[in-house]
Design a protein around this motif. Structure first.
Motif, PDB file in Angstrom:
ATOM      1  N   GLY A 141       8.105   5.516  17.822  1.00  0.00           N
ATOM      2  CA  GLY A 141       8.038   6.854  17.167  1.00  0.00           C
ATOM      3  C   GLY A 141       8.697   6.941  15.802  1.00  0.00           C
ATOM      4  O   GLY A 141       9.422   7.911  15.689  1.00  0.00           O
ATOM      5  N   VAL A 142       8.664   5.819  15.205  1.00  0.00           N
ATOM      6  CA  VAL A 142       9.170   5.737  13.768  1.00  0.00           C
ATOM      7  C   VAL A 142       8.017   5.885  12.722  1.00  0.00           C
ATOM      8  O   VAL A 142       6.969   5.097  12.822  1.00  0.00           O
ATOM      9  CB  VAL A 142      10.046   4.489  13.776  1.00  0.00           C
ATOM     10  CG1 VAL A 142      10.240   4.392  12.199  1.00  0.00           C
ATOM     11  CG2 VAL A 142      10.920   4.388  14.661  1.00  0.00           C
ATOM     12  N   GLN A 143       8.432   6.707  11.899  1.00  0.00           N
ATOM     13  CA  GLN A 143       7.212   6.629  10.772  1.00  0.00           C
ATOM     14  C   GLN A 143       7.211   5.472   9.848  1.00  0.00           C
ATOM     15  O   GLN A 143       8.204   5.346   9.378  1.00  0.00           O
ATOM     16  CB  GLN A 143       7.491   7.985   9.949  1.00  0.00           C
ATOM     17  CG  GLN A 143       6.556   8.056   8.694  1.00  0.00           C
ATOM     18  CD  GLN A 143       5.028   8.365   9.099  1.00  0.00           C
ATOM     19  OE1 GLN A 143       4.628   9.186   9.937  1.00  0.00           O
ATOM     20  NE2 GLN A 143       4.004   7.605   8.431  1.00  0.00           N
ATOM     21  N   PHE A 144       5.937   5.110   9.749  1.00  0.00           N
ATOM     22  CA  PHE A 144       6.008   3.791   8.708  1.00  0.00           C
ATOM     23  C   PHE A 144       5.514   4.217   7.321  1.00  0.00           C
ATOM     24  O   PHE A 144       4.690   5.308   7.319  1.00  0.00           O
ATOM     25  CB  PHE A 144       4.874   2.908   9.164  1.00  0.00           C
ATOM     26  CG  PHE A 144       4.535   1.836   8.463  1.00  0.00           C
ATOM     27  CD1 PHE A 144       5.385   0.495   8.196  1.00  0.00           C
ATOM     28  CD2 PHE A 144       3.884   1.516   7.208  1.00  0.00           C
ATOM     29  CE1 PHE A 144       5.364  -0.586   7.661  1.00  0.00           C
ATOM     30  CE2 PHE A 144       3.697   0.499   6.313  1.00  0.00           C
ATOM     31  CZ  PHE A 144       4.400  -0.551   6.500  1.00  0.00           C
ATOM     32  N   GLN A 145       6.316   3.904   6.474  1.00  0.00           N
ATOM     33  CA  GLN A 145       5.929   4.415   4.809  1.00  0.00           C
ATOM     34  C   GLN A 145       5.646   3.246   4.088  1.00  0.00           C
ATOM     35  O   GLN A 145       6.264   2.225   3.870  1.00  0.00           O
ATOM     36  CB  GLN A 145       7.185   5.108   4.396  1.00  0.00           C
ATOM     37  CG  GLN A 145       6.915   5.626   2.946  1.00  0.00           C
ATOM     38  CD  GLN A 145       8.046   6.388   2.527  1.00  0.00           C
ATOM     39  OE1 GLN A 145       9.194   5.931   2.456  1.00  0.00           O
ATOM     40  NE2 GLN A 145       7.860   7.626   2.082  1.00  0.00           N
ATOM     41  N   ALA A 146       4.501   3.449   3.553  1.00  0.00           N
ATOM     42  CA  ALA A 146       3.877   2.022   2.606  1.00  0.00           C
ATOM     43  C   ALA A 146       4.356   2.370   1.216  1.00  0.00           C
ATOM     44  O   ALA A 146       3.882   3.154   0.647  1.00  0.00           O
ATOM     45  CB  ALA A 146       2.508   2.018   2.835  1.00  0.00           C
ATOM     46  N   TYR A 147       4.855   1.097   0.601  1.00  0.00           N
ATOM     47  CA  TYR A 147       5.024   1.249  -0.768  1.00  0.00           C
ATOM     48  C   TYR A 147       4.116  -0.168  -1.404  1.00  0.00           C
ATOM     49  O   TYR A 147       3.608  -1.133  -0.527  1.00  0.00           O
ATOM     50  CB  TYR A 147       6.180   1.057  -1.067  1.00  0.00           C
ATOM     51  CG  TYR A 147       6.829  -0.318  -0.999  1.00  0.00           C
ATOM     52  CD1 TYR A 147       6.653  -1.580  -1.817  1.00  0.00           C
ATOM     53  CD2 TYR A 147       7.835  -0.676   0.009  1.00  0.00           C
ATOM     54  CE1 TYR A 147       7.410  -2.655  -1.499  1.00  0.00           C
ATOM     55  CE2 TYR A 147       8.467  -1.695   0.488  1.00  0.00           C
ATOM     56  CZ  TYR A 147       8.246  -2.765  -0.461  1.00  0.00           C
ATOM     57  OH  TYR A 147       8.887  -3.825  -0.502  1.00  0.00           O
ATOM     58  N   SER A 148       3.549   0.067  -2.790  1.00  0.00           N
ATOM     59  CA  SER A 148       2.820  -1.084  -3.194  1.00  0.00           C
ATOM     60  C   SER A 148       1.587  -1.199  -2.587  1.00  0.00           C
ATOM     61  O   SER A 148       0.893  -2.156  -2.477  1.00  0.00           O
ATOM     62  CB  SER A 148       3.602  -2.386  -3.343  1.00  0.00           C
ATOM     63  OG  SER A 148       2.974  -3.215  -4.337  1.00  0.00           O
ATOM     64  N   SER A 149       1.157   0.253  -2.127  1.00  0.00           N
ATOM     65  CA  SER A 149      -0.278  -0.117  -1.425  1.00  0.00           C
ATOM     66  C   SER A 149      -1.473  -0.139  -2.396  1.00  0.00           C
ATOM     67  O   SER A 149      -2.539  -0.713  -2.009  1.00  0.00           O
ATOM     68  CB  SER A 149      -0.431   1.319  -0.745  1.00  0.00           C
ATOM     69  OG  SER A 149       0.288   1.743   0.070  1.00  0.00           O
ATOM     70  N   LEU A 150      -1.304  -0.134  -3.918  1.00  0.00           N
ATOM     71  CA  LEU A 150      -2.411  -0.357  -4.679  1.00  0.00           C
ATOM     72  C   LEU A 150      -2.413  -1.924  -5.406  1.00  0.00           C
ATOM     73  O   LEU A 150      -3.031  -2.152  -6.198  1.00  0.00           O
ATOM     74  CB  LEU A 150      -2.203   0.775  -5.814  1.00  0.00           C
ATOM     75  CG  LEU A 150      -2.654   1.908  -5.413  1.00  0.00           C
ATOM     76  CD1 LEU A 150      -2.577   3.136  -6.543  1.00  0.00           C
ATOM     77  CD2 LEU A 150      -3.672   2.192  -4.500  1.00  0.00           C
ATOM     78  N   GLY A 151      -1.484  -2.764  -4.526  1.00  0.00           N
ATOM     79  CA  GLY A 151      -1.628  -4.027  -5.073  1.00  0.00           C
ATOM     80  C   GLY A 151      -0.616  -4.481  -6.182  1.00  0.00           C
ATOM     81  O   GLY A 151      -0.528  -5.630  -6.314  1.00  0.00           O
ATOM     82  N   THR A 152       0.323  -3.522  -6.446  1.00  0.00           N
ATOM     83  CA  THR A 152       1.107  -4.027  -7.696  1.00  0.00           C
ATOM     84  C   THR A 152       2.179  -5.401  -7.067  1.00  0.00           C
ATOM     85  O   THR A 152       2.636  -6.123  -7.949  1.00  0.00           O
ATOM     86  CB  THR A 152       2.022  -3.151  -8.087  1.00  0.00           C
ATOM     87  OG1 THR A 152       2.779  -2.336  -7.123  1.00  0.00           O
ATOM     88  CG2 THR A 152       0.877  -1.993  -8.847  1.00  0.00           C
TER      89      THR A 152
END
Length: 103
Positions: free
Chosen positions: A27-38
């Motif tokens: 029940g933990v929210q996953f937060q994505a960074y660098s999703s655009l490939g940087t």
């Protein structure tokens, strides 16, 4: 006490499936960074230049970046795209008019 949010790199070429599954089970929210490939740090961005993503974007009438962000959102990731350009910021918010199939 467990975390409420776990942040990690996630893009279509690095999907972070095990970590996202672990977050979902607890029940933990996953937060994505660098999703655009940087995060790849290459001369040519392998995510935004990926032929399949660009073909899909063209078919849907959106940008490759919008396809990637919509993909992440549909995988229940909170995304934090970074941009200094107002047009890119607006484009990143415009994800509601299309949906990606599971394929």
């Amino acid at each position: 006490m467990r975390p409420h949010v776990v942040q990690s790199w996630m893009d279509p070429l690095h999907a972070e499936r095990p970590l996202r599954a672990l977050c979902a089970r607890h029940g933990v929210q996953f937060q994505a960074y660098s999703s655009l490939g940087t995060q790849h740090q290459t001369a040519i961005n392998p995510v935004l230049r990926h032929p399949a993503l660009n073909a899909l974007a063209q078919q849907l009438g959106v940008t490759a970046a919008q396809v990637v962000l919509r993909w992440a959102v549909q995988h229940r990731a909170a995304v934090i795209p970074r941009s200094r350009q107002r047009a890119h910021m607006a484009s990143s918010l415009d994800l509601e008019d299309f949906e990606l199939s599971a394929a």
